[in-house]
Design a protein around this motif. Structure first.
Motif, short mmCIF file in Angstrom:
data_model
loop_
_atom_site.label_atom_id
_atom_site.label_comp_id
_atom_site.label_asym_id
_atom_site.label_seq_id
_atom_site.Cartn_x
_atom_site.Cartn_y
_atom_site.Cartn_z
N TYR A 112 -15.04 5.30 1.51
CA TYR A 112 -15.16 5.40 2.97
C TYR A 112 -16.54 4.91 3.39
N PRO A 118 -11.42 2.23 4.81
CA PRO A 118 -11.39 3.04 6.02
C PRO A 118 -12.79 3.52 6.39
N GLY A 151 -9.06 4.71 10.20
CA GLY A 151 -10.30 5.44 9.99
C GLY A 151 -10.24 6.80 10.66
#
Length: 367
Positions: A268, A292, A311
């Protein structure tokens, strides 16, 4: 054959605005025009500009820098000299492209040509605070420059007419089959270390989460401060070293011209900006890599990210909201994560590819 085009930028490295300037020059160079660029110094950006065919010059004065305000008389003299420099410089060009509003002297110089046949554009990539925005608005109107904004949020903050062109980035590709996925979440925060990019907020959240045994993570903070602000980085490092859990899990990396390895490592990518991001280039870089993001829900970021689709959004400046977002992240080895990854890539391809950016910036500049 188009005429001569002068492109001006306030940086010499390869942070977001620098890369966006490079993309604009690459686009302009495809038109067959003679393109010259002016930077404050050599840095990592200049060689890449030369690769586009642009002639690169250096002029370090006339840029708005808070640090220089400490010496107001010297700084005023530098600004006046720079205005004269740019007034003379603009004479030789048909089109002038000014990247970012901090090119103070160039904008003042533009006012001397507002009734001429020259086309002068300012690409606005900042959302100033409320105290500053009136000054910048006056400067932009006074300059007579045509305006290009990097997001609807930026345009709304200035309340001036102009075209919106979303940034684009080169696609980052990795061999996902070779990437080992576990339940440990690799979290990346990449960007200039300053007072509002949110590095301190991340440390606050990780300190709180380090007390929870069920949250497994590693984090990288990648970036460097401006000269004179090194104390910000030192304070972050001090806080991490003062926490036995974070000391093992949080690593710092200096700014690097090619951040590919960091995006490859990440599960992430975090953009926790305290102030509204005018756009949010890091988010689309992450999307181009199929990663994401976790972002503060304000500014240009909410034009990029759809919550729980490509996201996660959290309340800007809130440690608790960021903690909740991090705790709710899908496991990197889960099908839900793979769906987020696919959607992130699709968002990039549909809206933020370099091809789209190049086409749109040329239309906006009328070249």
């Amino acid at each position: 054959m188009l005429g001569k085009i002068l492109c001006l930028h306030q940086g010499s490295e390869l942070y977001g605005s620098d890369r966006s300037f490079l993309s604009a020059v690459e686009s302009i160079s495809t038109t067959g025009a003679v393109v010259n660029s002016i930077l404050p110094s050599e840095g990592n950006l200049a060689p890449l500009l030369r690769d586009t065919g642009s002639i690169v010059e250096f002029y370090p004065y006339g840029v708005l820098r808070k640090q220089k305000l400490k010496k107001p008389f010297l700084y005023t003299w530098e600004i006046l000299r720079a205005i004269y420099f740019y007034i003379r410089k603009f004479k030789s060009y048909d089109v002038v492209y000014i990247n970012t509003t901090v090119m103070l002297s160039a904008l003042v110089a533009a006012a001397f040509y507002r009734f001429s046949a020259k086309k002068i554009y300012c690409h606005i990539r900042e959302i100033p605070d409320r105290k500053s925005i009136a000054i910048f608005k006056f400067l932009l109107v006074f300059s007579g420059a045509k305006l290009v904004f990097n997001s609807e949020a930026t345009k709304k903050s200035f309340k001036l007419s102009g075209k919106v062109v979303y940034n684009g980035v080169e696609e980052l590709n990795f061999n996902f089959a070779e990437q080992k996925k576990t339940s440990v979440k690799n979290i990346l925060l990449i960007g200039r270390i300053n007072t509002w990019k949110g590095q301190s907020l991340l440390i606050d959240a990780l300190e709180k989460l380090s007390e929870k045994s069920d949250f497994s993570f590693n984090a990288r903070i990648v970036g460097s401060p401006f000269e004179g602000y090194e104390y910000l980085e030192a304070e972050l490092a001090r806080r991490v070293k003062g926490n036995s859990v974070l000391e093992e899990k949080v690593q710092f990396y200096s700014f690097c011209a090619d951040p590919t390895e960091h995006y490859a490592w990440a599960d992430y990518v975090l953009v926790p900006s305290i102030k509204p991001e005018p756009f949010g280039r890091v988010a689309i870089e992450a999307f181009s890599a199929g990663k994401p993001v976790v972002v503060a829900a304000h500014g240009g970021l909410i034009e990029i990210v759809t919550d729980r689709h490509d996201g996660y959004l959290f309340q800007p400046g809130s440690v608790d909201s960021l903690c909740n977002a991090l705790l709710g992240l899908s496991e990197p080895d889960s099908e839900q994560y793979r769906h987020l990854s696919r959607m992130a890539k699709l968002t990039y391809l549909e809206r933020f590819s370099m091809k789209s950016y190049k086409e749109n910036i040329l239309v906006a500049l009328g070249v």
